[in-house]
Write a protein that holds these residues in place. Sequence first.
Motif, PDB file in Angstrom:
ATOM      1  N   ASP A 244       0.817  -1.225   0.000  1.00 41.47           N
ATOM      2  CA  ASP A 244       0.000   0.000   0.000  1.00 41.47           C
ATOM      3  C   ASP A 244       0.847   1.270   0.000  1.00 41.47           C
ATOM      4  N   GLN A 245       1.978   1.249  -0.703  1.00 41.03           N
ATOM      5  CA  GLN A 245       2.829   2.440  -0.748  1.00 41.03           C
ATOM      6  C   GLN A 245       2.288   3.488  -1.715  1.00 41.03           C
ATOM      7  N   LEU A 246       1.829   3.050  -2.867  1.00 42.44           N
ATOM      8  CA  LEU A 246       1.384   3.974  -3.904  1.00 42.44           C
ATOM      9  C   LEU A 246      -0.117   3.918  -4.133  1.00 42.44           C
ATOM     10  N   SER A 247      -0.767   2.869  -3.661  1.00 41.95           N
ATOM     11  CA  SER A 247      -2.208   2.705  -3.818  1.00 41.95           C
ATOM     12  C   SER A 247      -2.655   1.636  -2.832  1.00 41.95           C
ATOM     13  N   ASP A 248      -3.961   1.558  -2.603  1.00 40.00           N
ATOM     14  CA  ASP A 248      -4.493   0.541  -1.688  1.00 40.00           C
ATOM     15  C   ASP A 248      -4.955  -0.657  -2.502  1.00 40.00           C
ATOM     16  N   LEU A 249      -4.061  -1.639  -2.634  1.00 34.58           N
ATOM     17  CA  LEU A 249      -4.411  -2.893  -3.290  1.00 34.58           C
ATOM     18  C   LEU A 249      -4.802  -3.966  -2.288  1.00 34.58           C
ATOM     19  N   GLY A 250      -5.020  -3.559  -1.055  1.00 37.36           N
ATOM     20  CA  GLY A 250      -5.346  -4.533  -0.026  1.00 37.36           C
ATOM     21  C   GLY A 250      -4.133  -5.271   0.489  1.00 37.36           C
ATOM     22  N   GLY A 251      -2.945  -4.668   0.324  1.00 42.44           N
ATOM     23  CA  GLY A 251      -1.716  -5.339   0.724  1.00 42.44           C
ATOM     24  C   GLY A 251      -1.623  -5.589   2.210  1.00 42.44           C
ATOM     25  N   ALA A 252      -2.084  -4.637   3.014  1.00 47.45           N
ATOM     26  CA  ALA A 252      -2.000  -4.820   4.469  1.00 47.45           C
ATOM     27  C   ALA A 252      -2.832  -6.016   4.906  1.00 47.45           C
ATOM     28  N   PHE A 291       9.063   8.438   2.348  1.00 47.93           N
ATOM     29  CA  PHE A 291       8.004   9.446   2.291  1.00 47.93           C
ATOM     30  C   PHE A 291       8.592  10.817   1.961  1.00 47.93           C
ATOM     31  N   TYR A 292       9.676  11.147   2.626  1.00 48.19           N
ATOM     32  CA  TYR A 292      10.342  12.441   2.427  1.00 48.19           C
ATOM     33  C   TYR A 292      10.976  12.540   1.048  1.00 48.19           C
ATOM     34  N   THR A 293      11.752  11.529   0.658  1.00 52.78           N
ATOM     35  CA  THR A 293      12.487  11.585  -0.605  1.00 52.78           C
ATOM     36  C   THR A 293      11.552  11.641  -1.805  1.00 52.78           C
ATOM     37  N   LEU A 294      10.449  10.889  -1.738  1.00 55.29           N
ATOM     38  CA  LEU A 294       9.489  10.870  -2.836  1.00 55.29           C
ATOM     39  C   LEU A 294       8.507  12.035  -2.778  1.00 55.29           C
ATOM     40  N   ARG A 295       8.645  12.869  -1.760  1.00 55.26           N
ATOM     41  CA  ARG A 295       7.749  14.016  -1.569  1.00 55.26           C
ATOM     42  C   ARG A 295       6.288  13.567  -1.565  1.00 55.26           C
ATOM     43  N   GLU A 296       6.064  12.466  -0.877  1.00 56.14           N
ATOM     44  CA  GLU A 296       4.708  11.927  -0.743  1.00 56.14           C
ATOM     45  C   GLU A 296       3.859  12.899   0.078  1.00 56.14           C
ATOM     46  N   THR A 297       2.583  12.939  -0.216  1.00 51.46           N
ATOM     47  CA  THR A 297       1.668  13.811   0.535  1.00 51.46           C
ATOM     48  C   THR A 297       0.620  13.014   1.305  1.00 51.46           C
TER      49      THR A 297
END
Length: 405
Positions: A244-252, A291-297
């Motif tokens: 679930d880094q880039l989208s919620d595919l139900g990975g968790a 999170f910081y390096t990719l400038r995630e929001t």
Amino acid sequence: MLDVVWLGGNIASMEAGAGPWGAIRDAALGVRDGRVAWIGPRAALPAPPGSMAREVRDFAGQWITPGLIDCHTHLVYGGDRAHEFEMRLQGASYEEIARAGGGIVSTVKATRASDEGSLLASAMRRLAALTAEGVVAVEIKSGYGLDVETELKQLRVARRLGDEAGVTVRTTFLGAHALPAEFAGRADDYIDFVCTDSMPAAVEAELPDAVDAFCESIAFSPAQTERVFRRAAELGLAVKLHADQLSDLGGAALAARHGALSADHLEYTGEAGAKAMAAAGTVAVLLPGAFYTLRETKLPPIDLFRRHGVPIAIATDSNPGSSPATSILMMLNMACTLFRMTPEEALAGATRNAAMALGMQATHGTLAEGKAADFCLWDIADPAELSYRIGFNPLSTVVRAGNPT
């Protein structure tokens, strides 16, 4: 008879339910055979220290914490990806860089071309930066080989790092990290290869402690990830998941269904995933460097994890692309400033909960009788300083198995 008794400092034991920080002021700590044999207030010692131990040592008024644990790294790799950093500054996304042939695949080329000696030398420098900040245990993943030879090469180097640096290393097979060029357009065939060739070869060589996968739109689907996890179970290996880094595919939730030690990243995890992790005892490993390096929001759902009692760990995710970080103390600061965690939560994330994320909670993560006498002495007035200061390292001494290193 104890081997040594340490006196004259304050201990942040990080034991859950033992009050803030699990603090013991004016503490004593006794060691026998490399493990904690007595811990508590100095005034509660059952006899004079000199009669209890062969040696008495002085904490010199410092704070003592469990040795820190970096529970998610990719320390062994060839080359770097500084050019991708420039691309991101010009507006390219992580996904765009990956689809253009950069990202993980570019590091695969450099790692395949590197011999074990050069990989060991470069990884040792990165590991030295971590141990200089009190890291006594580290997880190291493969995943930059994507063929049998290089995956095993990475894992061998990871084992050597532990032996040569005197730290505890847990190795993770990450063959399902990305699709290599030779399998372009054939992701299912590659998963077959991982399950029938590279993973069994790693197990036969007795190299991995666990198996990981990257479940994401730019990597592998939930169904493909399930296949990897089923094979790992057949081979007797614990599992972890980039989820679930880039989208919620139900990975968790997928990780929880398979009893995963941890699910990592988790920016897009929803409440169903958090509930599933709590029920399974799966640790949420947050990676503020990425999170910081990719400038995630999109912030990871800290409040959901708190509400449902999901243990939260913090790690560097040290890797050449999305988190070129080798400072665990900076991760503690970022966990507080970016994710609004408390300093105590952040330190628990690099001690008690990080140990759980590696299945090491019986021996590491807190200071308690029977656990490894791996701890750090810090020149600080309060444990909150470990996450408060930026670019400052107050480490005084690292103790392994009761002995200063």
